[in-house]
Design a protein around this motif. Structure first.
Motif, mmCIF file in Angstrom:
data_model
loop_
_atom_site.group_PDB
_atom_site.id
_atom_site.type_symbol
_atom_site.label_atom_id
_atom_site.label_comp_id
_atom_site.label_asym_id
_atom_site.label_seq_id
_atom_site.Cartn_x
_atom_site.Cartn_y
_atom_site.Cartn_z
ATOM 1 N N LEU A 1 0.833 -1.196 0.000
ATOM 2 C CA LEU A 1 0.000 0.000 0.000
ATOM 3 C C LEU A 1 0.867 1.244 0.000
ATOM 4 O O LEU A 1 1.948 1.261 0.593
ATOM 5 N N ALA A 2 0.393 2.299 -0.645
ATOM 6 C CA ALA A 2 1.041 3.604 -0.594
ATOM 7 C C ALA A 2 0.027 4.595 -0.043
ATOM 8 O O ALA A 2 -0.894 5.010 -0.747
ATOM 9 N N ALA A 3 0.178 4.925 1.232
ATOM 10 C CA ALA A 3 -0.757 5.831 1.900
ATOM 11 C C ALA A 3 -0.218 6.109 3.299
ATOM 12 O O ALA A 3 0.537 5.299 3.851
ATOM 13 N N PRO A 4 -0.603 7.244 3.909
ATOM 14 C CA PRO A 4 -0.288 7.433 5.323
ATOM 15 C C PRO A 4 -0.922 6.313 6.142
ATOM 16 O O PRO A 4 -2.022 5.846 5.830
ATOM 17 N N GLU A 5 -0.242 5.878 7.192
ATOM 18 C CA GLU A 5 -0.707 4.704 7.942
ATOM 19 C C GLU A 5 -2.130 4.873 8.467
ATOM 20 O O GLU A 5 -2.945 3.949 8.381
ATOM 21 N N GLN A 6 -2.446 6.049 8.986
ATOM 22 C CA GLN A 6 -3.795 6.260 9.532
ATOM 23 C C GLN A 6 -4.847 6.152 8.438
ATOM 24 O O GLN A 6 -5.921 5.564 8.639
ATOM 25 N N GLU A 7 -4.539 6.706 7.279
ATOM 26 C CA GLU A 7 -5.466 6.616 6.150
ATOM 27 C C GLU A 7 -5.599 5.172 5.671
ATOM 28 O O GLU A 7 -6.691 4.729 5.317
ATOM 29 N N ALA A 8 -4.497 4.447 5.658
ATOM 30 C CA ALA A 8 -4.542 3.046 5.233
ATOM 31 C C ALA A 8 -5.449 2.235 6.153
ATOM 32 O O ALA A 8 -6.265 1.425 5.688
ATOM 33 N N ARG A 9 -5.326 2.464 7.463
ATOM 34 C CA ARG A 9 -6.185 1.738 8.404
ATOM 35 C C ARG A 9 -7.653 2.090 8.188
ATOM 36 O O ARG A 9 -8.527 1.216 8.219
ATOM 37 N N ARG A 10 -7.923 3.354 7.953
ATOM 38 C CA ARG A 10 -9.311 3.785 7.727
ATOM 39 C C ARG A 10 -9.895 3.118 6.488
ATOM 40 O O ARG A 10 -11.032 2.605 6.514
ATOM 41 N N LEU A 11 -9.122 3.105 5.412
ATOM 42 C CA LEU A 11 -9.624 2.537 4.164
ATOM 43 C C LEU A 11 -9.751 1.019 4.253
ATOM 44 O O LEU A 11 -10.697 0.437 3.706
ATOM 45 N N LEU A 12 -8.830 0.374 4.928
ATOM 46 C CA LEU A 12 -8.933 -1.076 5.114
ATOM 47 C C LEU A 12 -10.170 -1.439 5.936
ATOM 48 O O LEU A 12 -10.893 -2.398 5.605
ATOM 49 N N ASP A 13 -10.413 -0.676 6.991
ATOM 50 C CA ASP A 13 -11.618 -0.918 7.798
ATOM 51 C C ASP A 13 -12.884 -0.680 6.976
ATOM 52 O O ASP A 13 -13.861 -1.440 7.070
ATOM 53 N N GLN A 14 -12.849 0.375 6.182
ATOM 54 C CA GLN A 14 -14.023 0.677 5.339
ATOM 55 C C GLN A 14 -14.267 -0.455 4.354
ATOM 56 O O GLN A 14 -15.407 -0.910 4.184
ATOM 57 N N TRP A 15 -13.210 -0.922 3.736
ATOM 58 C CA TRP A 15 -13.319 -2.024 2.760
ATOM 59 C C TRP A 15 -13.858 -3.291 3.426
ATOM 60 O O TRP A 15 -14.783 -3.923 2.912
ATOM 61 N N ALA A 16 -13.276 -3.647 4.572
ATOM 62 C CA ALA A 16 -13.696 -4.878 5.244
ATOM 63 C C ALA A 16 -15.128 -4.798 5.736
ATOM 64 O O ALA A 16 -15.852 -5.806 5.771
ATOM 65 N N GLY A 17 -15.580 -3.605 6.096
ATOM 66 C CA GLY A 17 -16.919 -3.446 6.649
ATOM 67 C C GLY A 17 -18.020 -3.316 5.618
ATOM 68 O O GLY A 17 -19.206 -3.277 5.980
ATOM 69 N N GLU A 18 -17.667 -3.254 4.348
ATOM 70 C CA GLU A 18 -18.683 -3.068 3.303
ATOM 71 C C GLU A 18 -19.486 -4.337 3.030
ATOM 72 O O GLU A 18 -20.563 -4.270 2.444
ATOM 73 N N VAL A 19 -18.962 -5.495 3.425
ATOM 74 C CA VAL A 19 -19.685 -6.758 3.248
ATOM 75 C C VAL A 19 -19.639 -7.535 4.557
ATOM 76 O O VAL A 19 -18.762 -7.331 5.400
ATOM 77 N N LEU A 20 -20.582 -8.458 4.732
ATOM 78 C CA LEU A 20 -20.660 -9.215 5.975
ATOM 79 C C LEU A 20 -19.571 -10.272 6.072
ATOM 80 O O LEU A 20 -19.017 -10.524 7.150
ATOM 81 N N LEU A 21 -19.262 -10.931 4.946
ATOM 82 C CA LEU A 21 -18.290 -12.022 4.955
ATOM 83 C C LEU A 21 -17.332 -11.883 3.777
ATOM 84 O O LEU A 21 -17.674 -11.287 2.741
ATOM 85 N N GLY A 22 -16.133 -12.437 3.934
ATOM 86 C CA GLY A 22 -15.217 -12.561 2.794
ATOM 87 C C GLY A 22 -14.116 -11.536 2.731
ATOM 88 O O GLY A 22 -13.249 -11.634 1.864
ATOM 89 N N ARG A 23 -14.132 -10.540 3.636
ATOM 90 C CA ARG A 23 -13.077 -9.527 3.602
ATOM 91 C C ARG A 23 -12.486 -9.320 4.998
ATOM 92 O O ARG A 23 -13.243 -9.083 5.950
ATOM 93 N N SER A 24 -11.176 -9.383 5.097
ATOM 94 C CA SER A 24 -10.512 -9.088 6.367
ATOM 95 C C SER A 24 -9.079 -8.679 6.087
ATOM 96 O O SER A 24 -8.545 -8.913 4.990
#
Length: 287
Positions: free
Chosen positions: A256-279
């Protein structure tokens, strides 16, 4: 200097050239040019002296001698003297001379002054740092500069940095039937302040991985799955290679290329968009 002496120096210069003794060759040519700057063959001597300094990465001298070479070259006919001057002037950040050089070569630029930031389309650049070589995609800003659009795995290189590349392609990549040139990097022109991170993600479907990549791209950042990398030998890398999309689902490392705080935010957003299959797990900074 007599013509017979000049002829002898020219012969010695090209003997040195054949031996790839660029400094000697350039020095001898410059000795002759100091006395015969406008001889019938001087355009070739100016060009070769400038080219030798380009090989030496002596950009100040390549610029100085390149101006003389371009002044003696026909305009609008694709003369390489203008291209090499365009490179040297860009590295010297003399944008007026760079613009004039590209025009002399026959390239039409958008109207304007100062630094050239246009859209010349995608291409590839072969990064070369400390013996490591990696081909990355760039968005070309001018005939010789491009912004890196991949997250490099080569140590010390970053997404978003701007590089200067040579003008002669050393290989091609074919994607969906379209061919793109691969240029060799000449130098790092502008560093990027975006850090490189690594994370392990689990994507149930390829579409999930695409969603992660898209999320980072939309924010102006980069995401590069390990499954997208392909190792090629030097011969294949410098040839014409058909590049196919190789990303796959499942657990894998993603750069990933991003500030660490932004990376965590986007990863959490991505994982939370569906109930299963993303972590995701194990986010860490790459030194």
């Amino acid at each position: 200097m007599r013509k017979a002496e000049a002829k002898q120096l020219i012969n010695e210069a090209y003997d040195a050239w054949d031996a790839e003794e660029w400094l000697t060759a350039a020095g001898l040519l410059e000795q002759v040019l100091a006395h015969f700057p406008d001889a019938p063959k001087s355009p070739v001597w100016w060009y070769d002296a400038a080219l030798a300094h380009k090989f030496l990465r002596n950009w100040a001298k390549a610029y100085e001698l390149g101006r003389e070479a371009a002044a003696r070259a026909p305009r609008g006919e694709g003369e390489p003297a203008f291209w090499n001057l365009g490179i040297a002037a860009t590295i010297q950040r003399d944008w007026a001379t760079a613009r004039e050089a590209w025009a002399g070569f026959g390239i039409e630029l958008p109207d304007g002054e100062g630094e050239i930031n246009a859209r010349f389309g995608p291409a590839c650049v072969r990064l070369d740092t400390g013996g490591e070589r990696e081909v990355v995609w760039i968005d070309r800003l001018c005939p010789t500069r491009g912004r890196v659009m991949n997250v490099p795995v080569t140590g010390g290189r970053r997404f978003g940095e701007v590089v200067v590349h040579d003008g002669e392609p050393k290989g091609h990549r074919v994607v969906d039937g379209r061919e793109y040139p691969v240029f060799d990097e000449l130098l790092l022109f502008e560093a990027s302040d975006l850090p490189t991170l690594k994370v392990t993600v689990n994507a149930g479907e390829v579409a999930d991985l695409d969603a992660l990549i898209g999320l980072f791209v939309e924010e102006g950042y980069g995401a590069e799955p390990a499954s997208s990398f392909e190792v090629l030998c030097a011969c294949c890398s410098e040839g014409t290679h058909e590049q196919e999309r190789t990303v796959h689902a499942g657990a894998q490392s993603v750069s990933l290329a991003a500030p660490e705080q932004e990376a965590r935010r986007l990863l959490d957003q991505w994982a939370g968009e569906v109930l299963l299959g993303r972590s995701w797990s194990g986010l860490e900074l790459v030194a």
